[in-house]
Motif scaffolding. Structure first.
Motif, PDB file in Angstrom:
ATOM      1  N   ASN A 280       0.856  -1.197   0.000  1.00 45.14           N
ATOM      2  CA  ASN A 280       0.000   0.000   0.000  1.00 45.14           C
ATOM      3  C   ASN A 280       0.890   1.244   0.000  1.00 45.14           C
ATOM      4  O   ASN A 280       0.958   1.993   0.969  1.00 45.14           O
ATOM      5  N   VAL A 281       1.576   1.442  -1.125  1.00 48.04           N
ATOM      6  CA  VAL A 281       2.647   2.438  -1.221  1.00 48.04           C
ATOM      7  C   VAL A 281       2.135   3.761  -1.773  1.00 48.04           C
ATOM      8  O   VAL A 281       1.442   3.802  -2.795  1.00 48.04           O
ATOM      9  N   LYS A 282       2.497   4.844  -1.075  1.00 45.24           N
ATOM     10  CA  LYS A 282       2.110   6.192  -1.488  1.00 45.24           C
ATOM     11  C   LYS A 282       3.304   7.132  -1.350  1.00 45.24           C
ATOM     12  O   LYS A 282       4.224   6.870  -0.565  1.00 45.24           O
ATOM     13  N   ALA A 283       3.281   8.216  -2.104  1.00 49.95           N
ATOM     14  CA  ALA A 283       4.352   9.211  -2.011  1.00 49.95           C
ATOM     15  C   ALA A 283       4.350   9.830  -0.616  1.00 49.95           C
ATOM     16  O   ALA A 283       3.304  10.211  -0.097  1.00 49.95           O
ATOM     17  N   ALA A 284       5.523   9.922  -0.006  1.00 44.25           N
ATOM     18  CA  ALA A 284       5.623  10.503   1.333  1.00 44.25           C
ATOM     19  C   ALA A 284       5.128  11.942   1.354  1.00 44.25           C
ATOM     20  O   ALA A 284       4.540  12.397   2.340  1.00 44.25           O
TER      21      ALA A 284
END
Length: 420
Positions: A280-284
């Motif tokens: 569940n990867v998103k831009a910091a």
């Protein structure tokens, strides 16, 4: 049909000229690893089977790292079982309080794994050692027990995914960002029982610590193992550590891959894996509305010296935000000493962090930072499943040491710190 790097290593250890994906084989093991959670189970299996000797006391490693120094009676009993077994059979590579470190940082540091070797460990993150050009993978405690006695175990030869890393990473993009980005593409089961083989011109821009981080989290994509080709960076790392000659394996030009994934490292930005999956990867940069209660910088994924330096770069001259508990865990005693020599420990403490002895600690919900209900933690660890680090309603956000440190000083998730 040609073979991949992993297939060549398995073939060599099985005494075969060639192997193919899906084939079952028995192979000789160079190193068998266990820790204070998995070794006691293996010891019971070893004893119940009537086994009375180990195949090679120099090729078995037992590392007490999950609950050491012991947090309670149960963990003390677990460790006593390991000590008794190690003493009985003269296990040469036994690491206890004062000598231990987090296993997957300790073994490469001590030169106990080498390029071209076959390593199994009763811990899923044993896949870390692929960074050195070895085939390494996690197994169950029963397999560990029989491998300790015979020096052999069985494998199903994995098929492979080629991961082509291109160009130089962008500013503040680390190995953690690269592997999280890949897991975001594949999902947590997209590489199930496959070998992730990392190649491309971008590899030369990755230091050994970053490669170790990438291979460490191959299992979070479901992979059997992750592996880099042994190159000049690898050999420099092993030169003063490993007493054995490295064996360099390279995939054949006609090796078969199930798919190829290309990643332009120059186009990546720092990312965060949000609850409750590593995929569940998103831009910091888009998560600044998420306030945190705790930051953890350490683990077998990101507790190495370059990780400590990245965090210290952010913490120097800054202080953690009010209400944020920050825990820094150097992965080995040697790394801890290097942090002392470089002044990093003072930076961490003056920034309001606490520095722990080397341990897995809170990563698996052990101790040294358990979360209460509804608390949020940004961590450089490897898993963010429900209840992984404490209460079932707590939340874990996986990130690089740089992002974790930036978030700690701001009080919310971010990849920015004033002045950087």
């Amino acid at each position: 049909m040609g073979m991949t790097m992993s297939q060549k290593i398995l073939a060599a250890h099985a005494g075969k000229e060639s192997v193919k994906a899906g084939e079952l084989l028995t192979a000789s093991i160079d190193t068998v690893l266990g820790n204070d959670i998995t070794t006691p189970v293996a010891v019971r299996e070893f004893e119940n089977a009537g086994l009375t000797s180990v195949f090679d006391k120099s090729k078995i490693c037992i590392v007490l790292d999950h609950f050491v120094p012991n947090k309670d009676i149960k963990s003390a009993q677990q460790c006593k079982c390991c000590r008794t077994f190690a003493n009985k059979f003269g296990i040469e590579n036994f690491f206890d309080v004062g000598e231990m470190g987090i296993e997957h940082a300790l073994l490469p540091e001590k030169g106990l794994v080498c390029a071209g070797e076959l390593i199994i460990g009763a811990d899923s993150h044993t896949c870390t050692y692929g960074a050195l050009g070895a085939f390494s993978t996690g197994v169950g405690s029963t397999d560990m027990a029989y491998a300790m006695a015979t020096g052999k175990t069985w494998f199903k030869v994995p098929s492979a995914i080629k991961v082509v890393l291109k160009n130089k990473p962008a500013k503040n993009v680390s190995g953690k960002d690269i592997i999280l980005h890949l897991i975001g593409i594949t999902g947590v089961d997209g590489a199930l029982y496959k070998s992730l083989e990392f190649v491309g011109d971008g590899v030369k821009h990755l230091n050994m610590d970053e490669r170790l981080t990438i291979c460490n989290m191959a299992i979070e994509a479901g992979a059997k193992n992750g592996i880099f080709e042994c190159d000049e960076v690898t050999e420099r790392y092993m030169k003063d550590r490993c007493k054995r000659a490295p064996l360099r394996y390279k995939a054949d030009a006609d090796a078969e891959y199930e798919r190829t994934v290309e990643i332009d490292l120059s186009a990546l930005s720092p990312v965060v894996a949000c609850p409750h999956l590593p995929s569940n990867v998103k831009a910091a940069s888009g998560l600044s509305g998420i306030k945190i209660d705790q930051a953890v910088i350490g683990s077998c994924t990101n507790g190495r010296l370059t990780d400590m330096r990245e965090a210290a770069k952010v913490f120097k001259g800054r202080h953690t935000a009010k209400g944020v508990r920050t825990i820094v865990i150097p992965a080995t005693n040697e790394i801890y000493l290097d942090c002392v020599k470089e002044g990093l420990i003072e930076i961490f403490i003056r920034a309001g962090a606490v520095v722990s002895t080397p341990t897995c600690g809170p990563c698996l919900g052990g101790y040294m930072g358990i979360l209460a209900e509804n608390e949020k933690c940004i961590a450089t660890t490897n898993r963010n499943f429900v209840g992984r680090m404490g209460h079932a309603t707590s939340e874990i956000y996986l990130a690089s040491p740089y992002v974790a440190a930036c978030s700690a000083v701001n009080g919310f998730i971010t990849d920015k710190a004033e002045g950087l």
